[in-house]
Design a protein around this motif. Structure first.
Motif, PDB file in Angstrom:
ATOM      1  N   GLN A   1       0.640  -1.151   0.174  1.00 17.02           N
ATOM      2  CA  GLN A   1       0.127  -0.332   0.081  1.00 17.02           C
ATOM      3  C   GLN A   1       0.315   1.107  -0.020  1.00 17.02           C
TER       4      GLN A   1
ATOM      5  N   GLY B   1      -5.718   6.875  -3.392  1.00 12.56           N
ATOM      6  CA  GLY B   1      -5.762   6.464  -1.765  1.00 12.56           C
ATOM      7  C   GLY B   1      -6.939   5.067  -2.968  1.00 12.56           C
TER       8      GLY B   1
ATOM      9  N   GLY C   1      -5.955   0.978  -2.564  1.00  7.92           N
ATOM     10  CA  GLY C   1      -6.074   0.514  -1.653  1.00  7.92           C
ATOM     11  C   GLY C   1      -6.292  -1.086  -2.712  1.00  7.92           C
TER      12      GLY C   1
ATOM     13  N   THR D   1     -11.895  -2.517  -0.171  1.00  6.55           N
ATOM     14  CA  THR D   1     -10.388  -2.325   0.168  1.00  6.55           C
ATOM     15  C   THR D   1     -10.033  -0.451  -0.464  1.00  6.55           C
TER      16      THR D   1
ATOM     17  N   GLY E   1      -9.746   2.942   1.101  1.00  8.66           N
ATOM     18  CA  GLY E   1      -8.457   3.590   0.849  1.00  8.66           C
ATOM     19  C   GLY E   1      -8.787   4.905   0.555  1.00  8.66           C
TER      20      GLY E   1
ATOM     21  N   TYR F   1      -7.094   7.724   2.827  1.00  9.16           N
ATOM     22  CA  TYR F   1      -5.826   8.708   2.173  1.00  9.16           C
ATOM     23  C   TYR F   1      -5.831  10.071   2.409  1.00  9.16           C
TER      24      TYR F   1
END
Length: 247
Positions: free
Chosen positions: A113, A143, A147, A221, A225, A229
């Motif tokens: 990541q 992000g 992810g 995910t 993310g 983020y």
């Protein structure tokens, strides 16, 4: 409808402790790497920082994962019942069943990541006007992409972790019973270790079984993310602005 939210309670309870460990460990380790490593070795320092963050996170996350997964499979009615059953069957070690798989997953996920974030952030900055901070929507895209890439690369280890942490509980004394006694022998289908579980799944179900659940995990995910983020970058910018205003 409520079945879709099984395991929500431990997941929510785990958000704060996991957040308090994940980014602080990474930032501290990354700062140490920047201070002590030559410029040519900075990428290695970031990889090590991500690995440390993942390892620290696994210590907090494993008990939460054990509770969440068992509730999602409807093995227990609520968090209290699941916690009592685990503690009764295996003690404190029961909450860390599958820790090796969890640590492997967390270390790989954090490393991939943060490497993906660095690369994607560089691309996003190159596409933005010089000197301007990335807007929140671009941070969200960065992000989300990081992810999704992480989920795609680590899905087999997530499958392994789930299999290991959701095996039927057995009392500790059963493993110490005399040969031939009830419970002295583990079930034939019991999973043992990350490598053994990978081999067992691939042999019994085929390699594609290691990517079961990939689509929802990539979606989850990626969305996580995007929110994580962009929120993190916004909070960091706000704190820096507040600190600068006080000077």
């Amino acid at each position: 409808m409520t079945d879709l939210y099984r395991g929500l309670t431990p997941a929510l309870l785990g958000v704060v402790p996991v957040s308090l460990v994940y980014m602080p460990v990474y930032e501290l380790a990354s700062a140490a790497a920047t201070a002590f490593l030559p410029a040519a070795y900075q990428p290695i320092g970031r990889v090590l920082a991500g690995s440390l963050a993942g390892l620290a996170c696994s210590v907090v996350h494993t008990p939460i994962t054990n509770l969440k997964n068992r509730l999602q499979l409807a093995q227990y009615a609520d968090v209290r019942a699941a916690a009592r059953a685990i503690a009764s069957a295996e003690g404190l070690a029961g909450f860390y069943r599958g820790w090796t798989s969890e640590a492997t997953l967390e270390i790989l996920s954090a490393t991939i990541q943060f490497c993906a974030l660095d690369r994607l952030r560089s691309v996003a900055r190159a596409l933005s006007p010089a000197g301007e901070a990335l807007p929140p929507w671009r941070n969200s895209l960065v992000g989300c992409a990081a992810g999704a890439i992480t989920a795609l690369c680590t899905e087999p280890f997530d499958v392994v972790k789930t299999r290991l942490t959701t095996q039927p509980l057995h009392r500790a004394q059963a493993t110490r019973a005399a040969p031939g006694a009830a419970g002295a022998r583990a079930p034939a289908d019991e999973y043992r270790g990350v490598r053994g579980t990978l081999r067992q799944i691939a042999r019994a179900e085929g390699a594609p079984a290691l990517w079961r659940g990939l689509v929802p995990r990539v979606a989850y995910t990626g969305l996580k993310g995007a929110v994580w983020y962009s929120s993190y970058e916004w909070a960091r910018a706000a704190l820096r602005g507040a600190a600068a205003a006080r000077r």
